[in-house]
Motif scaffolding. Structure first.
Motif, PDB file in Angstrom:
ATOM      1  N   UNK A  13       0.639  -1.422  -0.130  1.00 16.18           N
ATOM      2  CA  UNK A  13       0.060   0.117   0.210  1.00 16.18           C
ATOM      3  C   UNK A  13       0.906   1.593   0.061  1.00 16.18           C
ATOM      4  N   UNK A  14       2.107   1.164   0.688  1.00 15.39           N
ATOM      5  CA  UNK A  14       3.277   2.525   0.302  1.00 15.39           C
ATOM      6  C   UNK A  14       3.951   3.056  -1.179  1.00 15.39           C
ATOM      7  N   UNK A  15       3.481   1.540  -2.052  1.00 19.31           N
ATOM      8  CA  UNK A  15       4.350   1.318  -3.561  1.00 19.31           C
ATOM      9  C   UNK A  15       2.712   1.880  -4.072  1.00 19.31           C
ATOM     10  N   UNK A  16       1.300   1.802  -3.756  1.00 22.44           N
ATOM     11  CA  UNK A  16       0.667   2.432  -4.489  1.00 22.44           C
ATOM     12  C   UNK A  16       0.085   3.880  -4.393  1.00 22.44           C
ATOM     13  N   UNK A  17       0.118   4.137  -2.571  1.00 21.84           N
ATOM     14  CA  UNK A  17       0.453   5.427  -2.364  1.00 21.84           C
ATOM     15  C   UNK A  17       0.886   6.759  -2.787  1.00 21.84           C
ATOM     16  N   UNK A  18       2.640   5.901  -3.227  1.00 21.33           N
ATOM     17  CA  UNK A  18       4.021   6.573  -4.234  1.00 21.33           C
ATOM     18  C   UNK A  18       3.711   6.471  -5.746  1.00 21.33           C
ATOM     19  N   UNK A  19       2.316   6.105  -6.327  1.00 19.49           N
ATOM     20  CA  UNK A  19       1.441   5.787  -7.105  1.00 19.49           C
ATOM     21  C   UNK A  19       0.885   6.823  -7.736  1.00 19.49           C
ATOM     22  N   UNK A  20      -0.291   6.495  -6.909  1.00 19.98           N
ATOM     23  CA  UNK A  20      -1.235   8.006  -6.611  1.00 19.98           C
ATOM     24  C   UNK A  20      -0.257   9.432  -5.975  1.00 19.98           C
ATOM     25  N   UNK A  21       0.626   9.763  -5.489  1.00 14.29           N
ATOM     26  CA  UNK A  21       1.525  10.478  -5.574  1.00 14.29           C
ATOM     27  C   UNK A  21       1.659  11.128  -6.967  1.00 14.29           C
ATOM     28  N   UNK A  56      -7.164   8.530 -17.006  1.00 11.55           N
ATOM     29  CA  UNK A  56      -7.139   6.937 -16.493  1.00 11.55           C
ATOM     30  C   UNK A  56      -6.282   5.306 -16.656  1.00 11.55           C
ATOM     31  N   UNK A  57      -6.011   5.780 -17.415  1.00 12.33           N
ATOM     32  CA  UNK A  57      -4.696   5.026 -17.683  1.00 12.33           C
ATOM     33  C   UNK A  57      -4.251   4.903 -16.663  1.00 12.33           C
ATOM     34  N   UNK A  58      -4.349   5.586 -14.939  1.00 12.55           N
ATOM     35  CA  UNK A  58      -3.808   5.608 -14.099  1.00 12.55           C
ATOM     36  C   UNK A  58      -4.664   4.062 -13.356  1.00 12.55           C
ATOM     37  N   UNK A  59      -5.568   3.876 -13.554  1.00 14.07           N
ATOM     38  CA  UNK A  59      -6.670   2.562 -12.555  1.00 14.07           C
ATOM     39  C   UNK A  59      -5.435   1.371 -12.990  1.00 14.07           C
ATOM     40  N   UNK A  60      -5.510   0.983 -14.560  1.00 18.22           N
ATOM     41  CA  UNK A  60      -4.958  -0.416 -14.632  1.00 18.22           C
ATOM     42  C   UNK A  60      -3.686  -0.445 -13.432  1.00 18.22           C
ATOM     43  N   UNK A  61      -2.696   0.863 -13.901  1.00 14.30           N
ATOM     44  CA  UNK A  61      -1.261   0.788 -14.051  1.00 14.30           C
ATOM     45  C   UNK A  61      -1.695   0.664 -11.252  1.00 14.30           C
ATOM     46  N   UNK A  62      -2.577   1.171 -10.883  1.00 10.07           N
ATOM     47  CA  UNK A  62      -2.740   0.989  -9.265  1.00 10.07           C
ATOM     48  C   UNK A  62      -3.540  -0.813  -9.130  1.00 10.07           C
ATOM     49  N   UNK A  63      -4.533  -1.117 -10.463  1.00  9.92           N
ATOM     50  CA  UNK A  63      -4.058  -2.320 -10.657  1.00  9.92           C
ATOM     51  C   UNK A  63      -3.048  -3.653  -9.988  1.00  9.92           C
ATOM     52  N   UNK A  64      -2.650  -3.018 -11.278  1.00 12.06           N
ATOM     53  CA  UNK A  64      -1.246  -3.506 -11.128  1.00 12.06           C
ATOM     54  C   UNK A  64      -0.484  -3.946 -10.193  1.00 12.06           C
ATOM     55  N   UNK A  65      -0.129  -2.456  -9.977  1.00 10.77           N
ATOM     56  CA  UNK A  65       0.188  -2.275  -8.793  1.00 10.77           C
ATOM     57  C   UNK A  65      -0.029  -2.697  -7.036  1.00 10.77           C
TER      58      UNK A  65
END
Length: 140
Positions: A13-21, A56-65
């Motif tokens: 979840x830290x990695x997901x938070x980094x991608x969200x940042x 919306x490209x970020x949705x698959x990125x977060x799912x992959x993460x």
């Protein structure tokens, strides 16, 4: 590098938070460019990506993460930004307006989209290949 990847796998979840940042930083950069320079600015791909739903490209990125494929998610993120940044000179080199009365409408050529898409697809493929190679090395 291996330690960094393993820490990322342990703290998903830290990695997901980094991608969200990263996403938030991109969007704030877009808003800053829009407010300071307006819509007629040299960073056209940022406007183009934000206005056409490519966020919306970020949705698959977060799912992959979230699925713990760190290398693939990192390559997808890098490919997105690299494609946007490199499409700026492509836009400058290939820009030409199509006359409205030509029946095509008011659109311009879309070589920057094709270039961005090509870079994104290549980055996804590289991310998948590197993820598979990394997992095979870890298994043996």
């Amino acid at each position: 590098m291996t330690d960094l990847i393993e820490k990322g796998r342990q703290h998903r979840f830290i990695g997901v938070a980094v991608h969200m940042l990263v996403f938030l930083a991109f969007y704030l950069l877009y808003l800053l460019i829009l407010v300071t320079m307006g819509t007629d600015n040299p960073f056209y791909p940022f406007d183009w990506a934000a206005n056409r739903g490519f966020l919306c490209y970020w949705v698959p990125v977060l799912i992959v993460r979230l699925l713990n494929y760190n290398i693939a998610a990192g390559c997808m993120t890098t490919g997105y930004f690299l494609g946007l940044l490199l499409s700026i000179p492509v836009n400058k080199l290939t820009y030409q307006e199509i006359p409205y009365d030509s029946g095509v409408g008011f659109y311009t050529t879309m070589y920057e989209f094709y270039f961005w898409f090509f870079v994104v697809v290549i980055s996804i493929v590289v991310g998948i290949v590197e993820e598979v190679r990394y997992r095979k090395r870890q298994a043996s």
